[in-house]
Design a protein around this motif. Sequence first.
Motif, mmCIF file in Angstrom:
data_model
loop_
_atom_site.group_PDB
_atom_site.id
_atom_site.type_symbol
_atom_site.label_atom_id
_atom_site.label_comp_id
_atom_site.label_asym_id
_atom_site.label_seq_id
_atom_site.Cartn_x
_atom_site.Cartn_y
_atom_site.Cartn_z
ATOM 1 N N GLU A 14 0.967 -0.920 -0.090
ATOM 2 C CA GLU A 14 -0.006 -0.079 -0.098
ATOM 3 C C GLU A 14 1.093 1.195 -0.236
ATOM 4 N N GLU A 15 1.860 0.929 0.564
ATOM 5 C CA GLU A 15 2.599 2.020 0.437
ATOM 6 C C GLU A 15 3.442 2.456 -0.099
ATOM 7 N N GLY A 16 4.253 1.462 -1.095
ATOM 8 C CA GLY A 16 5.020 1.782 -2.282
ATOM 9 C C GLY A 16 6.455 1.361 -1.927
ATOM 10 N N THR A 17 6.814 1.606 -1.445
ATOM 11 C CA THR A 17 8.030 2.217 -0.519
ATOM 12 C C THR A 17 8.634 1.194 0.670
ATOM 13 N N LEU A 18 9.678 1.102 1.017
ATOM 14 C CA LEU A 18 9.847 0.345 1.888
ATOM 15 C C LEU A 18 10.316 1.666 3.368
ATOM 16 N N ALA A 19 10.943 2.787 3.447
ATOM 17 C CA ALA A 19 10.629 4.015 3.864
ATOM 18 C C ALA A 19 9.275 4.233 4.377
ATOM 19 N N ARG A 20 7.957 3.882 3.695
ATOM 20 C CA ARG A 20 6.770 4.833 3.611
ATOM 21 C C ARG A 20 6.299 3.584 5.110
ATOM 22 N N ALA A 21 6.945 2.291 4.524
ATOM 23 C CA ALA A 21 5.956 1.126 5.553
ATOM 24 C C ALA A 21 6.889 1.285 6.508
ATOM 25 N N ALA A 22 7.762 1.233 6.625
ATOM 26 C CA ALA A 22 8.606 1.311 7.955
ATOM 27 C C ALA A 22 8.167 2.367 8.583
ATOM 28 N N VAL A 23 8.030 3.763 8.324
ATOM 29 C CA VAL A 23 7.065 4.243 9.151
ATOM 30 C C VAL A 23 6.087 4.505 9.784
ATOM 31 N N ARG A 24 5.313 3.629 8.501
ATOM 32 C CA ARG A 24 4.166 2.921 9.244
ATOM 33 C C ARG A 24 3.542 2.293 9.806
ATOM 34 N N LEU A 25 4.726 1.017 9.915
ATOM 35 C CA LEU A 25 4.440 -0.090 10.900
ATOM 36 C C LEU A 25 5.587 0.527 12.093
ATOM 37 N N ARG A 26 6.577 1.007 12.367
ATOM 38 C CA ARG A 26 7.263 1.974 13.384
ATOM 39 C C ARG A 26 8.441 0.376 13.625
ATOM 40 N N VAL A 27 9.197 0.374 12.614
ATOM 41 C CA VAL A 27 10.031 -0.403 12.626
ATOM 42 C C VAL A 27 11.378 -0.151 11.566
ATOM 43 N N SER A 28 12.494 -0.050 11.454
ATOM 44 C CA SER A 28 13.336 0.036 10.894
ATOM 45 C C SER A 28 13.155 -0.031 9.033
ATOM 46 N N ALA A 29 13.711 0.288 8.449
ATOM 47 C CA ALA A 29 13.977 -0.204 7.083
ATOM 48 C C ALA A 29 14.640 -0.613 6.503
ATOM 49 N N SER A 30 16.196 -1.155 6.948
ATOM 50 C CA SER A 30 16.821 -2.331 6.641
ATOM 51 C C SER A 30 16.494 -3.964 7.118
ATOM 52 N N PRO A 31 15.606 -3.964 8.087
ATOM 53 C CA PRO A 31 15.227 -4.993 8.892
ATOM 54 C C PRO A 31 14.197 -5.393 7.940
ATOM 55 N N LEU A 32 13.178 -4.476 7.909
ATOM 56 C CA LEU A 32 11.611 -4.206 7.721
ATOM 57 C C LEU A 32 12.075 -5.452 5.811
ATOM 58 N N SER A 33 13.816 -4.703 4.813
ATOM 59 C CA SER A 33 13.971 -5.111 4.303
ATOM 60 C C SER A 33 13.757 -6.423 3.501
ATOM 61 N N ARG A 34 14.815 -7.217 4.440
ATOM 62 C CA ARG A 34 14.975 -8.582 5.048
ATOM 63 C C ARG A 34 14.269 -9.602 5.243
ATOM 64 N N GLN A 35 12.601 -8.601 5.998
ATOM 65 C CA GLN A 35 11.744 -9.790 6.631
ATOM 66 C C GLN A 35 11.160 -9.568 5.372
ATOM 67 N N ILE A 36 10.765 -8.566 4.472
ATOM 68 C CA ILE A 36 10.361 -9.329 2.861
ATOM 69 C C ILE A 36 10.878 -10.115 2.097
ATOM 70 N N ARG A 37 11.964 -10.468 2.205
ATOM 71 C CA ARG A 37 12.716 -11.390 0.954
ATOM 72 C C ARG A 37 12.993 -12.354 1.967
ATOM 73 N N LEU A 38 13.010 -12.903 3.654
ATOM 74 C CA LEU A 38 12.046 -13.720 3.734
ATOM 75 C C LEU A 38 11.472 -14.490 3.947
ATOM 76 N N ILE A 39 10.201 -13.592 3.951
ATOM 77 C CA ILE A 39 9.057 -13.973 3.448
ATOM 78 C C ILE A 39 9.224 -14.702 2.200
ATOM 79 N N GLU A 40 9.576 -13.723 1.179
ATOM 80 C CA GLU A 40 9.546 -14.155 -0.299
ATOM 81 C C GLU A 40 9.914 -15.615 -0.834
ATOM 82 N N ALA A 41 11.229 -15.735 0.232
ATOM 83 C CA ALA A 41 11.982 -17.065 0.383
ATOM 84 C C ALA A 41 11.334 -18.114 0.629
#
Length: 320
Positions: A14-41
């Motif tokens: 919904e946010e389109g970028t990791l940075a905006r999604a991280a702000v919405r989720l109140r997490v850091s962008a780098s761990p969120l990026s790793r988590q997304i790739r882990l979910i895809e894997a």
Amino acid sequence: MDLRDLRYLLAVAEEGTLARAAVRLRVSASPLSRQIRLIEARLGLPVFARQGRRLTLTEAGARLLDRAREVLAAADQLAEHVRTELGEPPTRLAVGCVDAAVHTGLLATGLRAAEHTYPGLRTTVTLGHSPELIDRLRAGELDVALVHTPPPAADPNLVRTLVLQDPVALVIPAGHPAAHAPRPAALDGQAWITDQRAPAGIERFRAAARDAGFTPDIRYQAADLAVRVNLAAAGLGIAMLPARAVPALVPPALPVTVAPVPWLPLRIQVYTVTTRRPPRVVPAFTAGLTALPSPALPKTSRPGTTQAPSDLTRTPDDDG
């Protein structure tokens, strides 16, 4: 996968970028990026296509997220059921609305009433077009929707209530030939700005104009009311607003004339739509949204503002 994974995927989609999604989720962008790739894997399929910093859903990802929304909505409903059984107040409210509900004050009125009854609510507001909002209400993603075009009155699952029926006002560029006399002859063949998402509403406008004796030249279509006002202020054409939205969208310094046209019998309608057994918070939201009377347009000193004679009548209709 767990519910947190689904919320991460949905936020990024919904946010389109990791940075905006991280702000919405109140997490850091780098761990969120790793988590997304882990979910895809773990899934074994790419949910997102990456274009620079922009992430867009793949076809498989779009199908997955459709089901993820259903699962999250069901989980939220289950949590609300448990709170009800424990006698605890609701904590969340999901509202969908057309932009006219924002600019006419309906949304704010409902939110204030809900917050007064249940302090500390966490509320999400989704802007959209009537059909998509009703679909999301059916899917359980929304608790209540404010729409122009409601479901049929006989719908077995949804309840609709008319809460606004507003006459239109014209927003005419300063210096426009019709500014001093917004009558049919002056409006014939002029450029107009309408809602691109409401083909049925456009056809009703064409029919009402034909009955009134003029033919509009629809040159611009924009979904947002504020955009249509800005295009009118730029001299590109005539726009229509709900009368109640004029104070919010037309500041005194804007180079336009605002003209009521009682001889053009179009009405902007807004309905609340809920399920037949809505969450407890919904009645608090809708309590103040009775069928509101349409206000008189504010007095203005802009050149060309006129009061046109009322010489036609017609049954009010939806905006589309």
